[in-house]
Design a protein around this motif. Structure first.
Motif, PDB file in Angstrom:
ATOM      1  N   ILE B  83       0.794  -1.151  -0.017  1.00 17.97           N
ATOM      2  CA  ILE B  83      -0.104   0.109   0.020  1.00 17.97           C
ATOM      3  C   ILE B  83       0.709   1.159   0.006  1.00 17.97           C
ATOM      4  N   GLY B  84       0.284   2.221  -0.413  1.00 16.25           N
ATOM      5  CA  GLY B  84       0.750   3.736  -0.315  1.00 16.25           C
ATOM      6  C   GLY B  84       0.025   4.566   0.393  1.00 16.25           C
ATOM      7  N   PHE B  85       0.447   5.260   1.015  1.00 14.85           N
ATOM      8  CA  PHE B  85      -0.522   6.281   2.024  1.00 14.85           C
ATOM      9  C   PHE B  85      -0.158   7.633   1.914  1.00 14.85           C
ATOM     10  N   LEU B  86      -1.253   8.670   1.613  1.00 19.74           N
ATOM     11  CA  LEU B  86      -0.822   9.953   1.730  1.00 19.74           C
ATOM     12  C   LEU B  86      -1.695  10.534   2.757  1.00 19.74           C
ATOM     13  N   PRO B  87      -1.025  11.113   3.939  1.00 18.26           N
ATOM     14  CA  PRO B  87      -1.888  11.534   5.046  1.00 18.26           C
ATOM     15  C   PRO B  87      -2.481  13.053   4.604  1.00 18.26           C
ATOM     16  N   GLU B  88      -3.546  13.623   5.242  1.00 14.42           N
ATOM     17  CA  GLU B  88      -4.083  14.731   5.070  1.00 14.42           C
ATOM     18  C   GLU B  88      -2.947  15.816   5.320  1.00 14.42           C
ATOM     19  N   SER B  89      -2.637  16.781   4.846  1.00 15.86           N
ATOM     20  CA  SER B  89      -1.767  18.053   4.880  1.00 15.86           C
ATOM     21  C   SER B  89      -0.139  17.054   5.462  1.00 15.86           C
ATOM     22  N   ALA B 101      15.001  12.601   1.005  1.00 14.85           N
ATOM     23  CA  ALA B 101      13.707  12.000   1.682  1.00 14.85           C
ATOM     24  C   ALA B 101      12.982  10.870   0.939  1.00 14.85           C
ATOM     25  N   LEU B 102      12.954  11.062  -0.376  1.00 16.58           N
ATOM     26  CA  LEU B 102      12.473   9.892  -0.978  1.00 16.58           C
ATOM     27  C   LEU B 102      13.159   8.755  -0.908  1.00 16.58           C
ATOM     28  N   ASP B 103      14.509   9.008  -0.947  1.00 18.50           N
ATOM     29  CA  ASP B 103      15.464   7.752  -0.937  1.00 18.50           C
ATOM     30  C   ASP B 103      15.245   7.279   0.775  1.00 18.50           C
ATOM     31  N   PHE B 104      14.866   8.128   1.532  1.00 19.95           N
ATOM     32  CA  PHE B 104      14.740   7.490   3.131  1.00 19.95           C
ATOM     33  C   PHE B 104      13.654   6.597   2.829  1.00 19.95           C
ATOM     34  N   TYR B 105      12.435   7.113   2.283  1.00 17.14           N
ATOM     35  CA  TYR B 105      11.090   6.331   2.409  1.00 17.14           C
ATOM     36  C   TYR B 105      11.090   5.037   1.494  1.00 17.14           C
ATOM     37  N   ALA B 106      12.064   5.029   0.467  1.00  9.35           N
ATOM     38  CA  ALA B 106      12.180   3.928  -0.120  1.00  9.35           C
ATOM     39  C   ALA B 106      13.011   2.524   0.514  1.00  9.35           C
ATOM     40  N   ARG B 107      13.997   3.321   1.355  1.00  8.17           N
ATOM     41  CA  ARG B 107      14.817   2.345   2.383  1.00  8.17           C
ATOM     42  C   ARG B 107      13.949   1.639   3.303  1.00  8.17           C
ATOM     43  N   ALA B 151       4.639  11.340  -4.172  1.00  5.58           N
ATOM     44  CA  ALA B 151       5.632  10.612  -4.678  1.00  5.58           C
ATOM     45  C   ALA B 151       6.008   9.586  -3.660  1.00  5.58           C
ATOM     46  N   GLN B 152       6.013  10.161  -2.428  1.00  3.78           N
ATOM     47  CA  GLN B 152       6.527   9.049  -1.280  1.00  3.78           C
ATOM     48  C   GLN B 152       5.443   8.031  -1.049  1.00  3.78           C
ATOM     49  N   ALA B 153       4.262   8.209  -1.293  1.00  3.01           N
ATOM     50  CA  ALA B 153       3.440   7.279  -1.235  1.00  3.01           C
ATOM     51  C   ALA B 153       3.215   6.156  -2.340  1.00  3.01           C
ATOM     52  N   LEU B 154       3.961   6.760  -3.602  1.00  2.00           N
ATOM     53  CA  LEU B 154       4.047   5.729  -4.889  1.00  2.00           C
ATOM     54  C   LEU B 154       5.533   4.968  -4.846  1.00  2.00           C
ATOM     55  N   VAL B 155       6.486   5.225  -3.951  1.00  2.00           N
ATOM     56  CA  VAL B 155       8.026   4.888  -3.698  1.00  2.00           C
ATOM     57  C   VAL B 155       8.142   3.225  -3.914  1.00  2.00           C
ATOM     58  N   ASP B 157       5.831   1.377  -5.481  1.00  2.00           N
ATOM     59  CA  ASP B 157       5.034   1.061  -6.477  1.00  2.00           C
ATOM     60  C   ASP B 157       3.679   0.023  -5.853  1.00  2.00           C
ATOM     61  N   PRO B 158       2.775   0.694  -5.034  1.00  2.00           N
ATOM     62  CA  PRO B 158       1.736  -0.150  -4.370  1.00  2.00           C
ATOM     63  C   PRO B 158       0.503  -0.251  -5.429  1.00  2.00           C
ATOM     64  N   GLU B 159       0.085  -1.466  -4.813  1.00  2.00           N
ATOM     65  CA  GLU B 159      -1.191  -1.958  -5.493  1.00  2.00           C
ATOM     66  C   GLU B 159      -2.209  -1.060  -4.960  1.00  2.00           C
ATOM     67  N   LEU B 160      -2.568  -0.478  -3.927  1.00  2.00           N
ATOM     68  CA  LEU B 160      -3.556   0.040  -3.272  1.00  2.00           C
ATOM     69  C   LEU B 160      -3.017   1.317  -2.825  1.00  2.00           C
ATOM     70  N   LEU B 161      -3.563   2.368  -3.441  1.00  2.00           N
ATOM     71  CA  LEU B 161      -3.172   3.850  -2.797  1.00  2.00           C
ATOM     72  C   LEU B 161      -4.254   4.779  -1.799  1.00  2.00           C
ATOM     73  N   ILE B 162      -4.028   4.819  -0.662  1.00  2.00           N
ATOM     74  CA  ILE B 162      -4.898   5.555   0.320  1.00  2.00           C
ATOM     75  C   ILE B 162      -4.550   6.921   0.452  1.00  2.00           C
ATOM     76  N   VAL B 163      -5.503   8.038  -0.092  1.00  2.00           N
ATOM     77  CA  VAL B 163      -5.201   9.124   0.016  1.00  2.00           C
ATOM     78  C   VAL B 163      -6.004   9.924   0.672  1.00  2.00           C
ATOM     79  N   ASP B 164      -5.624  10.870   1.638  1.00  2.00           N
ATOM     80  CA  ASP B 164      -6.583  11.620   2.361  1.00  2.00           C
ATOM     81  C   ASP B 164      -6.451  13.218   1.923  1.00  2.00           C
ATOM     82  N   GLU B 165      -7.537  13.557   1.679  1.00  2.00           N
ATOM     83  CA  GLU B 165      -7.692  14.915   1.121  1.00  2.00           C
ATOM     84  C   GLU B 165      -6.460  15.294   0.230  1.00  2.00           C
ATOM     85  N   PRO B 166      -6.363  14.745  -0.885  1.00  2.00           N
ATOM     86  CA  PRO B 166      -4.940  15.002  -1.935  1.00  2.00           C
ATOM     87  C   PRO B 166      -4.783  16.393  -2.471  1.00  2.00           C
TER      88      PRO B 166
END
Lengths: 252, 308
Positions: B83-89, B101-107, B151-155, B157-166
């Motif tokens: 899963i990929g998750f984008l929280p609100e704000s 930062a993106l490299d960190f999330y990928a790690r 971008a960090q939610a897709l790092v 390559d998730p099958e399910l993306l959960i996005v809160d107020e994108p």
């Protein structure tokens, strides 16, 4: 890899914190001016210098352990950066271990720097190569590691301010705790609870204080250092396991 | 069809204040996101959207009910890897550059260095931040942070993306770009759970929606079904005299600059068209009458919406 990444991030965050530079520089400054203070001109020698310097370094490293640890979890929750970490395949226990290892790396670096400084000033002012200083800094690091684990545990349920006071109390009681004190606590109810906590759950931090022996030029036996290391690991691991369980139950 | 996300009978309440007064946030919410679809969670502020999403991701423990992602427990790290998750704000470590930062999330996913490098570059390009790779995140605008959040939610390559107020905080162009991005991700086969109170965003992207109000699901289904008014048709005709009246009684008749709009039940459409044509009128348009999502939302929530 997640633990390593989190630890690396703690190090990156830590090197931006002014308290590290202020504390270490203050300690280094004290080491530098200590031998030229008037009291040293009346015959007090290297033993006194090293005793005081190691004492300062012990306190400095303990302060850093508290300062670096108390806000790790509340800060992440407050700034909401934790959402982007814990939504990834990162167990909450791994998150804490990563934080802990990062703090440990920073503390070790600071302890090493202070150890080198005391060693260098000892040689510069008194012409003696005091390798024992590093043993003193090693036990200071063990103690700081234990304090840091305790602070991380408290940080999973208390605010940084409460945590600082709890850690200071932990540090103070941990240093004054001894068998006589525990034995003196006779009674039932709350006193019995305090006695049990003191006896079984609170480490004797004074065990880590080898300053006097080091200042006198005595060699701390490797087996004793190993015992101290295992003592610190046992308590730290216990604190981290409890912290992990607490954080797992925590809603964020 | 596979189920990407299944929430069953979720309820959640909080204790607030000194008196520990119980405040209900979510009551018996059940919904299913089929794989490959975009599911919208709609509702006014304080409806329980974010609480529901936080339970879906595992940040909050439901008082009752269960959450399954691809049939498994949500707290399982193997599930989280999908899963990929984008929280609100969203907030990030401010001093890190976008690249680091993106490299960190990928790690955190254990992605190998070579793959990380390629993916960081590709994702930053995809969200239009390739020029900001070396810029610290504390120098980012709100819109840039939101795009970085995607971008960090897709790092992984998730099958399910959960996005809160994108689209929260984005300017109109940013909102359109976000919509296009989410559409293209869905076209790639990703399932998306989208929480929003931007109706146009939901209407243009989502296959199904659930409308939440005061913690409860008050409507759920495919958008076209929810907007369906029950078989009414609108017939637009011109060239009819002012005195003209249809033989069959239409439900409603409106005149606009020489054009007549007649709203009738489906069974009257054929006879109405014949009636117009026999009277010398010209049929301009015939279409099924549907509500807009805005009308539906106001009908459902209306003055009942409460903030908080």
């Amino acid at each position: 890899m997640a633990v390593k990444a989190i630890a690396g991030n703690v190090i990156r965050e830590a090197i931006r914190q002014k308290i590290i530079y202020v504390t270490v520089l203050f300690a280094l400054l004290l080491f530098a001016i200590e031998p030229i203070l008037p009291s040293f001109k009346v015959g007090l020698k290297i033993q006194l210098f090293q005793d005081i310097a190691l004492g300062v370094a012990y306190i400095a490293i303990a302060i850093l352990a508290i300062a670096l640890s108390v806000n790790q979890v509340p800060g992440e929750i407050e700034k909401r950066t934790i959402y982007n970490v814990l939504s990834k395949p990162v167990r909450r226990g791994d998150f804490l271990v990563g934080k802990y290892l990062g703090i440990l790396a920073v503390l070790t670096a600071c302890a090493a720097l202070m150890g080198i400084a005391i060693f260098g000033f000892s040689f510069a002012y008194f012409g003696r190569l005091s390798y024992g200083v590093f043993q003193g800094m090693l036990t200071a690091t063990f103690e700081a590691a234990l304090i840091s684990a305790f602070a991380l545990l408290i940080s999973t349920f208390a605010s940084p301010t409460v945590n600082v006071f709890t850690c200071l109390l932990f540090y103070f009681v941990g240093h004054v705790k001894n068998d006589a004190l525990v034995a003196a606590l006779q009674g039932d109810g709350a006193i019995r609870l305090v006695r049990i906590v003191l006896k079984y759950f609170l480490p004797s931090l004074e065990n880590f204080n080898v300053n006097e022996a080091v200042a006198r030029g005595l060699v701390v036996k490797p087996l004793f250092l190993l015992e101290l290391l295992l003592y610190a690991i046992a308590f730290s691991a216990t604190f981290l396991v409890v912290a992990s369980v607490t954080l797992r139950r925590k809603e964020i | 069809m596979d189920i990407a996300l299944e929430l069953e009978h979720l309820s959640k309440s909080y204790k607030v204040g000194w008196r520990k007064t119980e405040r209900t946030a979510v009551v018996d919410v059940s919904l299913t996101v089929p794989a490959g679809t975009v599911f919208g969670l709609l509702g006014p502020n304080g409806a329980g959207k974010t609480t529901t999403i936080k339970m879906a991701v595992g940040f909050l423990h439901p008082d009752s009910g269960s959450v399954h992602i691809f049939g498994q427990e949500t707290l399982d790290p193997k599930v989280r890897a999908r899963i990929g998750f984008l929280p609100e704000s969203p907030y990030f470590y401010p001093h890190l550059t976008a690249g680091k930062a993106l490299d960190f999330y990928a790690r955190l996913f254990g992605i190998e260095r070579a793959v990380r490098r390629e993916r960081v570059k590709r994702l930053l390009e995809m969200v239009g931040l390739s020029d900001a790779v070396k810029l610290p995140l504390n120098k980012f605008s709100k819109g840039m942070l939101q795009r970085f959040g995607i971008a960090q939610a897709l790092v992984n390559d998730p099958e399910l993306l959960i996005v809160d107020e994108p689209a929260s905080g984005l300017d109109p162009i940013g909102q359109v770009e976000m919509r296009k991005l989410l559409n293209s991700l869905n076209e790639e086969g990703k399932s998306i759970l989208l929480s929003s109170h931007y109706l146009s965003e939901v209407e243009n992207i989502c296959h199904e929606v659930a409308v939440l109000n005061k913690g409860k699901v008050i409507a759920r289904g495919k958008i076209e079904d929810l907007l369906d008014t029950g078989g009414a048709y609108s017939v637009m005709a011109s060239g009819l005299p002012k005195s003209w009246r249809p033989v069959e009684p239409p439900a409603r008749q409106e005149r606009l600059n020489g054009t007549v709009r007649l709203t009738v039940e489906k069974k009257y459409v054929g006879s109405l068209i014949a009636n117009v044509q026999s009277s010398g009128g010209l049929i301009e348009d015939v279409r099924k009458v549907t509500k807009t999502l805005e009308e539906l939302f106001v009908d459902l929530v209306g003055g009942d919406a409460s903030g908080g």
